[in-house]
Design an enzyme around this catalytic site. Structure first.
Site, mmCIF file in Angstrom:
data_model
loop_
_atom_site.group_PDB
_atom_site.id
_atom_site.type_symbol
_atom_site.label_atom_id
_atom_site.label_comp_id
_atom_site.label_asym_id
_atom_site.label_seq_id
_atom_site.Cartn_x
_atom_site.Cartn_y
_atom_site.Cartn_z
ATOM 1 N N CYS A 129 120.791 18.447 73.112
ATOM 2 C CA CYS A 129 120.271 17.805 72.030
ATOM 3 C C CYS A 129 118.675 17.231 72.689
ATOM 4 O O CYS A 129 118.634 16.882 73.698
ATOM 5 C CB CYS A 129 121.102 16.582 71.656
ATOM 6 S SG CYS A 129 120.357 15.442 70.616
ATOM 7 N N CYS A 165 119.995 16.585 62.446
ATOM 8 C CA CYS A 165 121.471 16.465 61.893
ATOM 9 C C CYS A 165 121.998 15.223 61.212
ATOM 10 O O CYS A 165 122.564 15.305 60.296
ATOM 11 C CB CYS A 165 122.337 16.983 62.882
ATOM 12 S SG CYS A 165 122.159 15.721 64.643
ATOM 13 N N CYS A 189 116.168 14.451 68.074
ATOM 14 C CA CYS A 189 115.255 14.550 66.868
ATOM 15 C C CYS A 189 115.823 14.151 65.643
ATOM 16 O O CYS A 189 115.102 13.648 64.752
ATOM 17 C CB CYS A 189 114.842 15.955 66.558
ATOM 18 S SG CYS A 189 116.076 16.971 65.782
ATOM 19 N N THR A 198 100.776 6.733 64.202
ATOM 20 C CA THR A 198 100.608 5.843 65.367
ATOM 21 C C THR A 198 99.743 4.741 64.893
ATOM 22 O O THR A 198 100.044 3.683 65.345
ATOM 23 C CB THR A 198 99.754 6.850 66.427
ATOM 24 O OG1 THR A 198 100.569 8.168 66.656
ATOM 25 C CG2 THR A 198 99.605 6.194 67.592
ATOM 26 N N CYS A 205 119.275 22.670 63.226
ATOM 27 C CA CYS A 205 118.949 21.987 64.487
ATOM 28 C C CYS A 205 118.203 22.928 65.239
ATOM 29 O O CYS A 205 118.381 24.169 65.411
ATOM 30 C CB CYS A 205 120.536 21.867 65.071
ATOM 31 S SG CYS A 205 120.234 21.555 67.044
#
Lengths: 248, 532
Positions: free
Chosen positions: B501, B507, B504, B332, B478
């Site tokens: 989904c 995949c 992320c 961050t 996944c």
């Protein structure tokens, strides 16, 4: 003709509702809030009537704290012409909301008030009916189709036995059901335009609305958790398991 | 089809995370007259943000002085650090390396912090548009980036417009900032088009999974920051857990593992759940409930993998470029600094030219250089990595060597000739039972009647080569159970449960054939994370 549409700020329908550990209410910390989906359908219908040339102005109205301005802005971005927030920090129940709506109705003199058939948070389904009674005008609830014929409207209602079509004189209060239409997506440039549309804030006190007869809520409880299931191999094992549990 | 509607801005920023929002705020602070749009695919700001998160506060001090009087909604000062090396049932306390000393840092919900930052940006008259996906790059006639094209809404699964069809508009801007987070789908295209990675190593990633729990009173010790390494991972798989104790009886718990893992049968989600089942962790969580859960890839390549960040008309910043500091497990502060630096550069020069050199000379890249060898040192196993990490730390990265970083899609071993390690994983009792139960807590939502946003470029590969060579690892890596092999007439078929989904990007990264292409679904789709 003006059309008045009610907008309620509710926990988004995709959010998993969670009761606070002390049972005092529903957890809204960090939770997504949206326009009550039935109210979106009500607004869509009002906009279609206006776009068909049968109304001049669509006004969205909400009763609540300043955070509900966000939902009013969504209504303006969808296409409403102006918005009214009846400001109160107290969570109001249907009778008080109907009284607040009535004050605005008396001031704006709309030809139609279109509301969602219920809000997805408290599921009361009362405001439209109460408003019609207080205003002493016809009501058509759970509407899935609305056709205007000059000074009256033909409304198809979703009732237990199927569909019922009734004729109501205008002005009237209509509460809409899910199948009435599919609300439009908000267009990005319209979000900018919505920022410049008028949003009037009136305090509940200034409207001189009586808030009484509110029901007290003693406890919120989540539904009981389902116990862990088991997989059985065949019918005989199923029977045995049921017997073991004294269910047969 | 009619011509798309156009909106003009001076700067368009894709992605309302810490990098994009810091950039927007800084730009407005320095040049209030600039018109700035921020496009965000989540239904609201913060809903797609998932991070630990312990943050260093310095960039916040710089960007929003006085923020400590008006802190973000979840913000707890770190009181204590602990690092544990776990075995299946035991644990051993390790000394805290300097990068992981968190005194002066804060535990936040990055999602809530982004929503809080978005309010600050809007107060400066930045136009923020959640619920809209920047689906494509808009190029100028000269071939430079000239803004973005918003995805169409209301397209059916068959690709045909529905009644609610609404054409996406074009946003034209002389400067486009890509701050999409890790493996941004537009950044991916631009890196390829302009060969921005030709002088850098491939990017390498991890997958981070996280759950926010409300635990029994007394179980959470606000301000306690715990990390674990070791079990349930084998020594060749990089990763570990974080356990951050928040206020109001909440604990944020997560697990990160390197996507360069070798075992095709490995299930990252199950590793996370096994870790939670360790006696030390289970004791904390038992009797509690999950409030939210989700997953997100993490860029771990650091210094060696940093692509060129500028191209005609555009910059790539934050985790889209890969500025996260792996040994610190923090991105961050780096993303925010990167965003501010981009803003200052644009405010001074009204151009993107020269930003890359400035970035490489900045504190952002200096910090990455210092720790550059730590992550790749773990390629040879946990203990060798541990020792090298210690040396690199003591020498502050001044050793002349730079280890190279490898790609994740080539690290997986084929079934033939490979034996999966015996993981000794146990039956576990804490929720969620499986990935579907977990996705439920992500509150992810996609209209089912829209084109599948996970494109399989060569579907035959799944049922011919992949099944034989890797046994379809997409069904395991996944974390949201999007991919399933189902029996169909005449054999197995890949079924894509796109509505599950959580965006992320695992995949898109880990697929050994690189035939899964993640594109943006309809704007507003995806997870609805709550205080993640």
């Amino acid at each position: 003709m003006k059309i008045l549409v009610g907008i309620k700020r509710v926990v988004d329908y995709n959010v998993r509702i969670r009761v606070l550990p002390d049972g005092s209410g529903v957890d809204t910390d960090g939770v997504k809030m949206s326009v009550n989906p039935f109210d979106e359908i009500a607004l869509e219908e009002a906009l279609r009537i206006k776009e068909a040339g049968n109304a001049e102005e669509v006004i969205v109205i909400s009763v609540g704290g300043d955070e509900c301005q966000q939902q009013l802005r969504t209504g303006l971005a969808m296409g409403a012409d102006r918005a009214i927030q009846v400001q109160t920090s107290e969570p109001l129940q249907p009778l008080s909301v109907a009284r607040a709506f009535l004050k605005i109705v008396e001031r704006e003199d709309p030809g139609l008030v279109i509301l969602g058939k219920q809000a997805i948070d408290d599921d009361n389904s009362q405001t439209a009916q109460m408003l019609a009674a207080l205003w002493d005008r016809p009501q058509a609830t759970f509407a899935s189709k609305l056709e205007l014929n000059g000074s009256s409207a033909s409304v198809t209602r979703e009732v237990d036995a199927g569909l019922e079509t009734i004729e109501v004189d205008l002005p009237a209060v209509i509460s809409v059901d899910l199948r009435m239409n599919e609300p439009r997506f908000v267009k990005l440039p319209d979000i900018m335009k919505a920022k410049r549309k008028p949003l009037e804030v009136i305090s509940l006190d200034d409207l001189d609305v009586t808030v009484d007869g509110q029901l007290g809520i003693s406890q919120f409880t989540p539904p009981p958790q389902r116990e862990k299931g088991i997989m059985v191999d065949d019918a005989s094992q199923l029977l045995q398991e049921l017997k073991n549990r004294g269910l047969l | 089809m009619t011509a798309r509607e156009i909106m003009e801005y001076d700067v368009v920023i894709v992605g309302a995370g810490p990098a994009g929002l810091s950039c927007a705020i800084r730009l407005k602070q320095q040049k209030p007259e600039l018109m700035i749009a921020v496009i965000e695919k989540a239904s609201e700001i913060g809903a797609h943000i998932l991070s630990g998160a312990v943050i260093e506060p310095e960039p916040l001090d710089e960007l929003l002085p006085g923020w400590r009087e008006d802190p973000p909604p979840v913000c707890i000062a770190v009181e204590k650090d602990e690092i544990w090396l776990l075995s299946q049932k035991g644990r051993r306390r390790l000394p805290t390396p300097p990068q992981q000393k968190n005194h002066g840092n804060f535990i936040v919900s990055l999602g809530a912090m982004c929503a809080w930052m978005a309010n600050k940006a809007e107060a400066l008259e930045v136009d923020i548009f959640p619920g809209f996906a920047a689906a494509e790059i808009r190029y100028t006639d000269e071939g430079a980036v000239g803004g973005v094209i918003i995805g169409d809404m209301g397209i059916g699964r068959d690709g045909e417009p529905k009644d609610t069809y609404m054409q996406g508009i074009e946003i034209h801007a002389p400067i486009t900032i890509l701050s999409e987070g890790v493996r941004g789908h537009l950044s991916k295209q631009l890196i390829k088009k302009y060969a921005l990675d030709k002088d850098s190593d491939p990017q390498t990633y991890g997958i981070g999974m996280k759950e926010l729990w409300r635990v029994q009173p007394g179980k959470s010790i606000p301000g306690l920051v715990q990390h674990t390494a070791g079990w349930p991972l084998d020594s060749m798989t990089y990763g570990g857990s974080f356990i951050y104790h928040l206020d109001k009886d909440r604990i944020a718990i997560g697990f990160v593992c390197g996507l360069d893992y070798q075992d095709p049968e490995f299930v990252p989600f199950e590793a996370f759940q096994q870790m939670k089942n360790h006696p030390m962790v289970k004791e904390m969580l038992e009797g509690g409930e999950i409030l939210s859960s989700g997953a997100r890839a993490i860029a771990e390549g650091g210094y060696q993998s940093l692509p060129k960040t500028e191209m005609p008309g555009a910059l790539i910043i934050g985790d889209s470029a890969g500025t996260l500091n792996v040994p610190k497990i923090k991105g961050t502060h780096q993303a925010m600094r990167c965003g501010m630096l981009a803003a200052e550069h644009i405010a001074q020069t009204s151009s993107v030219d020269g930003f890359d050199a400035k970035l490489r000379d900045s504190a952002v890249v200096k910090e990455l250089h210092k720790v550059r060898n730590i992550r790749p040192a773990f390629y040879k196993g946990f203990w060798r990595g541990f020792i090298r990490a210690a040396i690199e730390t003591v020498t502050a990265g001044k050793l002349p060597t730079t280890l190279s970083v490898h790609a994740d899609d080539t690290s997986m071993r084929m079934l033939d000739g490979y034996t999966s390690p015996d993981r000794k994983w146990v039956e576990r009792t804490l929720p969620p039972r499986d990935r579907l139960a977990s996705v439920y807590f992500a509150a992810t939502a996609h209209d089912e009647d829209q084109p599948v946003h996970l494109q399989i470029l060569e579907p035959d590969v799944c049922t011919t080569r992949c099944v034989a060579e890797y046994n379809n690892p997409c069904t395991r890596f996944c974390p949201a159970h999007v991919y399933e092999m189902v029996d169909d007439e005449g054999g197995q078929q890949l079924q894509i449960n796109a509505a599950n989904c959580v965006h992320c990007k695992t995949c898109d990264i880990k697929d050994p054939y690189q035939i899964i292409n993640w594109v943006t679904p309809e704007g507003g789709s995806g997870p609805n994370y709550q205080n993640m």
